[in-house]
Motif scaffolding. Structure first.
Motif, short mmCIF file in Angstrom:
data_model
loop_
_atom_site.label_atom_id
_atom_site.label_comp_id
_atom_site.label_asym_id
_atom_site.label_seq_id
_atom_site.Cartn_x
_atom_site.Cartn_y
_atom_site.Cartn_z
N VAL A 36 0.83 -1.21 0.00
CA VAL A 36 0.00 0.00 0.00
C VAL A 36 0.87 1.26 0.00
N VAL A 37 1.95 1.23 0.77
CA VAL A 37 2.84 2.40 0.84
C VAL A 37 3.53 2.61 -0.51
N LEU A 38 4.01 1.52 -1.12
CA LEU A 38 4.71 1.66 -2.40
C LEU A 38 3.75 2.11 -3.50
N GLN A 39 2.53 1.59 -3.49
CA GLN A 39 1.52 2.03 -4.47
C GLN A 39 1.20 3.52 -4.27
N ALA A 40 1.00 3.91 -3.02
CA ALA A 40 0.65 5.31 -2.75
C ALA A 40 1.78 6.23 -3.17
N ALA A 41 3.02 5.78 -2.98
CA ALA A 41 4.17 6.61 -3.40
C ALA A 41 4.12 6.84 -4.91
N VAL A 42 3.86 5.79 -5.64
CA VAL A 42 3.82 5.90 -7.11
C VAL A 42 2.67 6.82 -7.55
N LEU A 43 1.56 6.77 -6.81
CA LEU A 43 0.36 7.52 -7.20
C LEU A 43 0.24 8.88 -6.51
N HIS A 44 1.23 9.26 -5.68
CA HIS A 44 1.02 10.36 -4.72
C HIS A 44 0.68 11.71 -5.35
N ASP A 45 1.11 11.96 -6.58
CA ASP A 45 0.83 13.26 -7.20
C ASP A 45 -0.26 13.18 -8.28
N THR A 46 -0.92 12.03 -8.41
CA THR A 46 -1.89 11.92 -9.52
C THR A 46 -3.13 12.78 -9.29
N ILE A 47 -3.62 12.85 -8.06
CA ILE A 47 -4.81 13.67 -7.82
C ILE A 47 -4.43 15.15 -7.82
N GLU A 48 -3.32 15.45 -7.17
CA GLU A 48 -2.92 16.85 -7.04
C GLU A 48 -2.54 17.48 -8.38
N ASP A 49 -1.87 16.73 -9.21
CA ASP A 49 -1.26 17.33 -10.41
C ASP A 49 -1.83 16.85 -11.74
N THR A 50 -2.81 15.94 -11.72
CA THR A 50 -3.45 15.52 -12.98
C THR A 50 -4.98 15.53 -12.78
N LYS A 51 -5.72 15.13 -13.78
CA LYS A 51 -7.18 15.16 -13.67
C LYS A 51 -7.74 13.94 -12.92
N THR A 52 -6.86 13.09 -12.43
CA THR A 52 -7.28 11.88 -11.73
C THR A 52 -8.13 12.23 -10.49
N THR A 53 -9.21 11.47 -10.28
CA THR A 53 -10.10 11.73 -9.14
C THR A 53 -9.94 10.64 -8.08
N TYR A 54 -10.42 10.96 -6.86
CA TYR A 54 -10.44 9.97 -5.78
C TYR A 54 -11.19 8.73 -6.22
N GLN A 55 -12.36 8.95 -6.85
CA GLN A 55 -13.21 7.83 -7.23
C GLN A 55 -12.48 6.88 -8.18
N GLU A 56 -11.72 7.46 -9.08
CA GLU A 56 -10.96 6.64 -10.03
C GLU A 56 -9.93 5.77 -9.31
N LEU A 57 -9.20 6.37 -8.38
CA LEU A 57 -8.21 5.59 -7.62
C LEU A 57 -8.91 4.52 -6.79
N LEU A 58 -10.03 4.89 -6.22
CA LEU A 58 -10.82 3.95 -5.41
C LEU A 58 -11.23 2.74 -6.25
N ASP A 59 -11.76 3.00 -7.44
CA ASP A 59 -12.23 1.92 -8.30
C ASP A 59 -11.08 1.03 -8.77
N ARG A 60 -9.94 1.65 -9.05
CA ARG A 60 -8.83 0.87 -9.62
C ARG A 60 -7.94 0.23 -8.58
N PHE A 61 -7.70 0.94 -7.49
CA PHE A 61 -6.64 0.48 -6.56
C PHE A 61 -7.13 0.26 -5.13
N GLY A 62 -8.39 0.57 -4.86
CA GLY A 62 -8.96 0.26 -3.56
C GLY A 62 -8.80 1.36 -2.52
N GLU A 63 -9.48 1.10 -1.37
CA GLU A 63 -9.63 2.14 -0.36
C GLU A 63 -8.34 2.46 0.38
N ALA A 64 -7.57 1.43 0.71
CA ALA A 64 -6.36 1.66 1.53
C ALA A 64 -5.39 2.59 0.81
N VAL A 65 -5.12 2.31 -0.45
CA VAL A 65 -4.19 3.13 -1.24
C VAL A 65 -4.75 4.54 -1.41
#
Ligand code: NDP
Ligand code: ZN
Length: 175
Positions: free
Chosen positions: A52-81
């Motif tokens: 979960v930590v390694l996944q979150a590190a890879v994804l850490h700037d996707t919401i802040e700096d791209t059009k990626t939404t929480y819902q998208e991350l939730l659907d693809r990678f789950g709640e913990a990440v």
């Protein structure tokens, strides 16, 4: 799915989302180098195997700096990440000075997972700030950045002696 496949999917997703972005250094390095650097630091220096930590590190700037939404991350990678990524995401509707101050205020309340990602993020950014700084930043601005990053990290819960040492080494490179 194996842990390795899961992590590779995150890397592919982040690479696609950041594909048109560059870092602020003079060479305008590909943005994806930065999230990969965080995950690498966590896994190597930090010895972190928590997926979960390694996944979150890879994804850490996707919401802040791209059009990626929480819902998208939730659907693809789950709640913990998604929860960890949310913890390290600034609210971009706020003015920059406020966002900077909120990072300092929020640091002590972070989960272990988010604190690890935040510590790696600040370490990588100080390393970049020393070795490949944003083009055109005067000395004073770089100094202020080091001081602010240290205030954030000083507030984090203690999560890794190894990573704290890596941060300290990066901070020692301040101009
Ligand atoms: P920014 O937030 O605008 O820029 C720093 C961020 O850019 C980093 O946190 C990092 O974030 C990202 N980044 C991209 N490329 C690099 C790179 N090569 N090296 C390091 N980081 C990179 O910075 P601030 O506006 O906060 O400026 C820092 C300080 O300067 C502040 O304390 C502010 O007070 C002061 N300031 C001074 C000004 C001046 O002209 N003197 C003007 C404005 C601010 P991520 O990991 O999220 O991508
Ligand atoms: Zn970052």
């Amino acid at each position: 799915m194996s842990n390795l496949s899961t992590l590779l999917e995150c890397i592919a997703f982040a690479a696609e989302r950041h594909r048109n972005q560059r870092r602020k250094d003079a060479d305008a390095s590909p943005y994806i180098n930065h999230p990969i650097a965080l995950a690498t630091l966590l896994a190597t220096t930090g010895g972190i195997e928590d997926l979960v930590v390694l996944q979150a590190a890879v994804l850490h700037d996707t919401i802040e700096d791209t059009k990626t939404t929480y819902q998208e991350l939730l659907d693809r990678f789950g709640e913990a990440v998604t929860r960890v990524v949310a913890e390290v995401t600034d609210d971009k509707t706020l003015p920059k000075a406020k966002r900077k101050e909120l990072q300092v205020e929020h640091a002590p309340h972070m989960s272990r997972e988010a604190a690890l990602v935040k510590l790696a993020d600040k370490t990588c950014n100080l390393w970049d700030m020393a070795n490949a700084p944003p083009a055109g930043w005067p000395l004073e601005r770089r100094r202020e950045y080091f001081a602010w990053a240290k205030r954030v990290v000083d507030g984090l819960p203690a999560v890794s002696a190894e990573l704290q040492r890596a941060f300290d080494a990066a901070y020692d490179l301040r101009p």
